[in-house]
Design an enzyme around this catalytic site. Structure first.
Site, PDB file in Angstrom:
ATOM      1  N   HIS A 292       1.224   8.332   5.419  1.00  0.00           N
ATOM      2  CA  HIS A 292       0.255   9.312   5.913  1.00  0.00           C
ATOM      3  C   HIS A 292       0.729   9.992   7.186  1.00  0.00           C
ATOM      4  O   HIS A 292       0.549  11.200   7.359  1.00  0.00           O
ATOM      5  CB  HIS A 292      -1.090   8.632   6.192  1.00  0.00           C
ATOM      6  CG  HIS A 292      -1.883   8.313   4.975  1.00  0.00           C
ATOM      7  ND1 HIS A 292      -2.225   9.261   4.037  1.00  0.00           N
ATOM      8  CD2 HIS A 292      -2.413   7.136   4.532  1.00  0.00           C
ATOM      9  CE1 HIS A 292      -2.934   8.691   3.073  1.00  0.00           C
ATOM     10  NE2 HIS A 292      -3.055   7.398   3.347  1.00  0.00           N
TER      11      HIS A 292
ATOM     12  N   HIS B 169      -2.418  10.795  -0.782  1.00  0.00           N
ATOM     13  CA  HIS B 169      -2.432  10.440  -2.205  1.00  0.00           C
ATOM     14  C   HIS B 169      -3.842  10.697  -2.695  1.00  0.00           C
ATOM     15  O   HIS B 169      -4.627  11.343  -2.036  1.00  0.00           O
ATOM     16  CB  HIS B 169      -2.026   8.978  -2.376  1.00  0.00           C
ATOM     17  CG  HIS B 169      -2.749   8.060  -1.437  1.00  0.00           C
ATOM     18  ND1 HIS B 169      -4.018   7.576  -1.669  1.00  0.00           N
ATOM     19  CD2 HIS B 169      -2.403   7.590  -0.214  1.00  0.00           C
ATOM     20  CE1 HIS B 169      -4.408   6.838  -0.654  1.00  0.00           C
ATOM     21  NE2 HIS B 169      -3.453   6.832   0.255  1.00  0.00           N
TER      22      HIS B 169
ATOM     23  N   ASP C 124      -1.301  -0.410  -4.747  1.00  0.00           N
ATOM     24  CA  ASP C 124      -2.642   0.094  -5.045  1.00  0.00           C
ATOM     25  C   ASP C 124      -2.624   1.534  -5.526  1.00  0.00           C
ATOM     26  O   ASP C 124      -3.557   2.003  -6.174  1.00  0.00           O
ATOM     27  CB  ASP C 124      -3.536  -0.033  -3.820  1.00  0.00           C
ATOM     28  CG  ASP C 124      -2.926   0.619  -2.577  1.00  0.00           C
ATOM     29  OD1 ASP C 124      -1.717   0.930  -2.578  1.00  0.00           O
ATOM     30  OD2 ASP C 124      -3.657   0.802  -1.584  1.00  0.00           O
TER      31      ASP C 124
ATOM     32  N   ASN D  49     -12.472   5.131  -1.796  1.00  0.00           N
ATOM     33  CA  ASN D  49     -12.601   4.459  -0.502  1.00  0.00           C
ATOM     34  C   ASN D  49     -13.995   4.649   0.075  1.00  0.00           C
ATOM     35  O   ASN D  49     -14.549   3.750   0.702  1.00  0.00           O
ATOM     36  CB  ASN D  49     -11.567   4.999   0.487  1.00  0.00           C
ATOM     37  CG  ASN D  49     -10.168   4.481   0.205  1.00  0.00           C
ATOM     38  OD1 ASN D  49      -9.972   3.545  -0.554  1.00  0.00           O
ATOM     39  ND2 ASN D  49      -9.183   5.102   0.829  1.00  0.00           N
TER      40      ASN D  49
ATOM     41  N   LYS E 204      -5.580  -4.210   6.130  1.00  0.00           N
ATOM     42  CA  LYS E 204      -6.841  -3.478   5.932  1.00  0.00           C
ATOM     43  C   LYS E 204      -7.895  -4.415   5.360  1.00  0.00           C
ATOM     44  O   LYS E 204      -7.604  -5.205   4.446  1.00  0.00           O
ATOM     45  CB  LYS E 204      -6.646  -2.309   4.961  1.00  0.00           C
ATOM     46  CG  LYS E 204      -5.668  -1.240   5.423  1.00  0.00           C
ATOM     47  CD  LYS E 204      -5.550  -0.139   4.375  1.00  0.00           C
ATOM     48  CE  LYS E 204      -4.567   0.934   4.797  1.00  0.00           C
ATOM     49  NZ  LYS E 204      -4.443   2.015   3.777  1.00  0.00           N
TER      50      LYS E 204
ATOM     51  N   ASP F  46       1.644   2.566   3.795  1.00  0.00           N
ATOM     52  CA  ASP F  46       0.618   3.601   3.677  1.00  0.00           C
ATOM     53  C   ASP F  46       0.434   4.350   4.991  1.00  0.00           C
ATOM     54  O   ASP F  46       0.357   5.583   5.007  1.00  0.00           O
ATOM     55  CB  ASP F  46      -0.700   2.965   3.250  1.00  0.00           C
ATOM     56  CG  ASP F  46      -1.773   4.003   2.952  1.00  0.00           C
ATOM     57  OD1 ASP F  46      -1.625   4.750   1.973  1.00  0.00           O
ATOM     58  OD2 ASP F  46      -2.761   4.057   3.698  1.00  0.00           O
TER      59      ASP F  46
ATOM     60  N   ASP G 181       0.828  -1.198   0.000  1.00  0.00           N
ATOM     61  CA  ASP G 181       0.000   0.000   0.000  1.00  0.00           C
ATOM     62  C   ASP G 181       0.873   1.262   0.000  1.00  0.00           C
ATOM     63  O   ASP G 181       1.729   1.433   0.856  1.00  0.00           O
ATOM     64  CB  ASP G 181      -0.886  -0.026   1.255  1.00  0.00           C
ATOM     65  CG  ASP G 181      -2.123   0.828   1.136  1.00  0.00           C
ATOM     66  OD1 ASP G 181      -2.022   1.928   0.577  1.00  0.00           O
ATOM     67  OD2 ASP G 181      -3.185   0.401   1.622  1.00  0.00           O
TER      68      ASP G 181
ATOM     69  N   THR H  30      -6.905   3.456  -1.839  1.00  0.00           N
ATOM     70  CA  THR H  30      -6.653   2.050  -1.520  1.00  0.00           C
ATOM     71  C   THR H  30      -7.678   1.105  -2.134  1.00  0.00           C
ATOM     72  O   THR H  30      -7.328   0.101  -2.751  1.00  0.00           O
ATOM     73  CB  THR H  30      -6.630   1.867   0.006  1.00  0.00           C
ATOM     74  OG1 THR H  30      -5.585   2.682   0.539  1.00  0.00           O
ATOM     75  CG2 THR H  30      -6.385   0.417   0.384  1.00  0.00           C
TER      76      THR H  30
END
Length: 567
Positions: A312, A498, A353, A118, A179, A308, A58, A97
């Site tokens: 973030h 992103h 992703d 998402n 996730k 990911d 991710d 994602t």
């Protein structure tokens, strides 16, 4: 890699129907057992691998792969000796994602998977909160109002694992991730075993008991969480990145090393420990499901989420990302060694992703002074007030969105004439904002031609069309200018992101590896929707014409052709 010819195969009507699509009941109920499939008329290709391992990292952009490639010594180094496509593309505009994962093993763009983002807004749902999560069953209430029932019901197409099971029912389809949306979008509606991280351990679909592999892994992780853990060492080649970048008077990022205090579940998730735990569970699931030991190919989908969370929470250019990628490389190396030790004939594909973009506070110090945080005038409350002022309509909930970019909706109770006026006013307001690159209405996107040719040359509206599904998409799609970060104000855990249509978010590596294959590098752009047809050809899985948006990539580095006869 063992060479073979992929021949076209004619299936009986029943077998073809089983491969083409899943029964509607299965689509509606992700935990349902598949209907009995007809006897397979087709056998796997001679020399086909017994296990397909599909890995998604991710937020692992092509930029990060290129930046750190020379430092990899573990699993990523192994994969870089195979077939390397450094310019893979998540071709669509909604680089998030859920849409990204929905392309990897379906072979189609989000416009066909139905996974436009998402989250999206559905003003018809019978609840106060109108935002719908891509991996929830919004028709079912959770015990905790803050929670939801995880589901893959929004995915409109089958995955590679489902297609394999439809033809070869004995094959296993297993998925694990940090996730839920990643595991479900890669696994699909019919998954033999599926797990994701939640809270302080791994969980599964509602109603599914944890198997011994997950129980054992959760027990071990519980001990780690209870005790805490020291920080990770900083590799010497990461030292130049260990520099504090202040984001407010109270916090900065850039020097973290992931020390874990006892009981800190958030810190565990936002660290290399999450990926290591996911890989450990994946290894246990290989044994529990006897993957790679049957007569027909199995699929193991592994989505690694920590990159990911680190991106973030800390951005992409500090010591945190440097440590994360080193530890990820080592964990993947251990995973492949474990598969080797089990004597499994496996083939691997690794991609991402979406990509990612660093925070503007650091980009401004590194030769990109134009990068900045988005103007708050693009948030839905401000847009509602601006459109109301121009049209005289009630501002309450007039404009709805999930942030300062992407899909935007108008209140659904507007009369047609009022909606037309509001739409014109909204688009004018957006295009007048200096942070906006483009704003397309749903009608404009629907009428635009689909992108063709190299994805790097697609127009912005073609990128939008690739993630546009009319029943869910907004009335307008907003695209920010390059370098504008859609986080107005940073805070702990959310400093960078992103989701843009720009190549730093669209471009991802695509790596294929199998023992004995001749490695090569192809720098020309390919797409993540090319992965499923490539793997289908590799195992000899017949798929109806038009099932994929992508094309088969020839993985033979010489005169052979793993795609065989092409349509």
């Amino acid at each position: 890699m063992a060479l073979r010819t992929f021949r076209s195969v004619t299936l009986g009507a029943a077998a073809l129907a089983a491969v083409m699509a899943l029964p509607p009941a299965v689509l509606a109920r992700p935990s349902a057992k598949p209907a009995p499939a007809p006897a397979a008329a087709v056998q796997p290709a001679a020399g086909a691998p017994k296990l397909i391992v599909a890995i998604s990292i991710d937020q692992f952009s092509a930029d990060l792969f290129a930046q750190y490639r020379s430092h990899f010594t573990g699993g990523l180094a192994r994969l870089a000796s195979g077939a390397v496509f450094p310019a893979g593309y998540q071709s669509h505009a909604a680089t998030e994602t859920c849409p990204g994962h929905s392309t990897i093993l379906t072979g189609v763009h989000p416009a066909r998977t139905g996974i436009i983002a998402n989250t999206w807004i559905d003003q018809t749902v019978a609840r106060a909160k109108k935002t719908v999560y891509c991996a929830e069953d919004e028709g079912r209430a959770a015990a905790d109002p803050k929670d939801y029932i995880a589901s893959v019901g929004h995915l409109l197409v089958p995955t590679l694992g489902e297609r394999i099971k439809a033809l070869w029912p004995a094959s296993r389809n297993v998925a694990v991730s940090g996730k839920d949306r990643a595991a479900l979008m890669m696994g699909g509606h019919v998954i033999d075993s599926v797990y994701w991280w939640k809270g302080a351990g791994f969980t599964s679909l509602d109603g599914r008991p944890l198997t011994p592999a997950a129980v054992n892994e959760n027990k071990a992780l519980g001990e780690v969480l209870a005790q805490g853990a020291p920080e990770f060492p900083l590799p010497e080649w990461c030292s130049a990145k260990a520099r504090a970048v202040p984001l407010s008077s109270t916090f900065s990022v850039g020097t973290g090393r992931f020390a874990l205090a006892a009981g800190d579940k958030t810190a565990f998730r936002t660290s290399p420990r999450l990926d290591r735990a996911t890989i450990d569970l994946a290894t246990e699931l290989v044994d529990e499901n006897k993957l790679g030991k049957g007569a027909t190919p199995d699929v193991l989908s592994v989505s690694l989420s920590a990159t990911d969370y680190v991106g973030h929470g800390y951005g992409t250019e500090g010591s945190e990302m440097c440590i994360q990628l080193q530890q990820l490389d080592l964990a993947l190396g251990d995973f492949f060694v474990a598969l080797d030790q089990r004597g499994i004939d496996y083939a691997v594909v690794l991609t991402a992703d979406h990509g990612g973009f660093d925070m503007p506070e650091r980009l401004g110090e590194q030769a990109l002074p134009a990068s900045h945080r988005v103007n708050k005038a693009l948030l839905p409350e401000a847009l509602s007030a601006a459109v109301a002022a121009k049209t005289g309509l009630d501002a309450s909930g007039l404009v709805l969105s999930d942030g300062a970019s992407g899909d935007i909706w108008l209140r659904r109770d507007l009369a047609p004439a009022d909606k037309a006026r509001a739409l014109d006013a909204l688009k004018a307001e957006l295009l007048a904002n200096p942070d906006v690159a483009a704003a397309f209405t749903a009608d404009e996107i629907a009428a635009a031609p689909a992108g063709t040719g190299s994805p790097e040359t697609w127009s912005l509206i073609a990128r939008a069309k690739a993630s546009f599904y009319k029943p869910r998409s907004g009335d307008v799609v907003l695209m920010l200018k390059r370098g504008v970060v859609p986080i107005p104000t940073p805070g702990p855990g959310f400093v960078a992101t992103h989701g843009s249509p720009w190549d730093y978010d669209r471009r991802v590596p695509i790596l294929f590896w199998r023992k004995g294959m001749t490695g090569f590098e192809q720098p020309s752009p390919v797409e993540t929707v090319d992965i499923a047809p490539t793997l289908a050809a590799l195992i000899g899985l017949p798929v109806p014409a038009g099932a994929f948006d992508g094309r088969c990539l020839d993985l033979d580095g010489g005169t052979g052709d793993t795609c065989g006869a092409r349509p």
